[in-house]
Scaffold this active site. Structure first.
Site, PDB file in Angstrom:
ATOM      1  CB  VAL A  88      42.261  -3.104  -2.840  1.00 39.88           C
ATOM      2  CG1 VAL A  88      41.403  -4.368  -2.876  1.00 39.88           C
ATOM      3  CG2 VAL A  88      41.685  -2.048  -3.777  1.00 39.88           C
ATOM      4  CB  VAL A 129      48.335  -4.641  -1.296  1.00 40.23           C
ATOM      5  CG1 VAL A 129      47.699  -5.889  -0.718  1.00 40.23           C
ATOM      6  CG2 VAL A 129      48.393  -4.725  -2.817  1.00 40.23           C
ATOM      7  CE  LYS A 130      42.772  -0.630   4.315  1.00 43.16           C
ATOM      8  NZ  LYS A 130      41.378  -0.133   4.486  1.00 43.16           N
ATOM      9  CB  ILE A 131      49.034  -6.277   4.633  1.00 45.17           C
ATOM     10  CG1 ILE A 131      49.342  -6.164   3.137  1.00 45.17           C
ATOM     11  CG2 ILE A 131      49.364  -7.630   5.228  1.00 45.17           C
ATOM     12  CD1 ILE A 131      49.670  -7.409   2.426  1.00 45.17           C
ATOM     13  CB  THR A 169      37.835  -0.403  -0.490  1.00 46.30           C
ATOM     14  OG1 THR A 169      38.953  -1.215  -0.898  1.00 46.30           O
ATOM     15  CG2 THR A 169      37.496   0.564  -1.613  1.00 46.30           C
TER      16      THR A 169
END
Ligand code: E4P
Length: 226
Positions: A58, A85-87, A27
């Site tokens: 996310v 965790v998308k950074i 997402t």
């Protein structure tokens, strides 16, 4: 190559999971905005549908490293340890990636437009690096080539990071990366369905059924023959 769904609509996710061999969900904030509901409600429903061990990606929202780290802790606490965790791959993001991967939190480096962004993210310990193939194409560069370069850079430098190619608009982009053996592609539901949407395929299958029914009668199959 893993095939991941790039969407957050639970009905579409359930539909794709029913018919296709997929490996998780990605997402981003824009994708969540399209669903139009409370983000954690949507993400919790997705997590409970795909199970606690499946990949769910996310994205953080904060713009500085401290805030990104706080967002990441909250995301993992609410959605489980299998949540990547998308950074964003910007300087504050690299700082956050280094801290988070040291803690053992899974990181997907996102918003990648150049191979060197992906290289730096990989050195920060990111599990995945996500180049935006179609957006790069739209800038007049070659998105597939950027994804291939990233794959080569990781392999030739002994980095464990895999390419998670994103932002696809057609089957050809996916085919080329699949042939190249990249780690994963995240693809919107309509583009996944487009991989096999072809009149020749449908006609071939319909013709087989027609020929068989001509032989033994309408509605007959291999399981209801006398
Ligand atoms: C995934 O990491 C990206 O956020 C996403 O695939 C971008 O896709 P788009 O270019 O279709 O918005």
């Amino acid at each position: 190559m893993k095939l991941i769904i790039d969407d957050a609509h639970i009905d579409l996710i359930k539909h794709i999971y029913e018919f296709y061999p997929v490996d998780g969900i990605t997402t981003n904030p824009s994708i969540l905005a399209k669903v139009g509901k409370s983000p954690y409600d949507v993400l919790t429903e997705i997590r409970s549908f795909i199970g606690e061990k499946a990949e769910l990606h996310v994205q953080v929202i904060a713009k500085d490293a401290k805030g990104m780290i706080e967002d990441a802790h909250c995301i993992v606490e609410k959605l489980g340890k299998a949540t990547y965790v998308k950074i964003p791959s910007v300087p504050e993001g690299f700082k956050a990636m280094k801290a988070l991967t040291k803690e053992g939190i899974l990181v997907t480096a996102t918003a990648i437009y150049t191979p060197m962004q992906g290289f730096l993210a990989a050195k920060c310990g990111a599990s995945y690096s996500a180049p935006y193939v179609n957006r790069i194409d739209n800038m007049g560069y070659n998105g597939v080539q950027v994804a291939k370069s990233l794959h080569d850079i990781f392999k030739s430098n002994g980095l464990k990071t895999e390419v998670l190619a994103a932002s696809f608009k057609n089957s050809q982009q996916i085919l080329e990366l699949c042939q190249y053996g990249i780690g994963a592609a995240t693809v919107a539901p309509d583009v996944i369905e487009g991989l096999v949407k072809n009149q020749a395929i449908t006609s071939a299958v319909d013709d087989f059924v027609k020929d068989f029914e001509g032989l033994v009668g309408k509605g007959k199959t291999m399981s209801n023959l006398q």
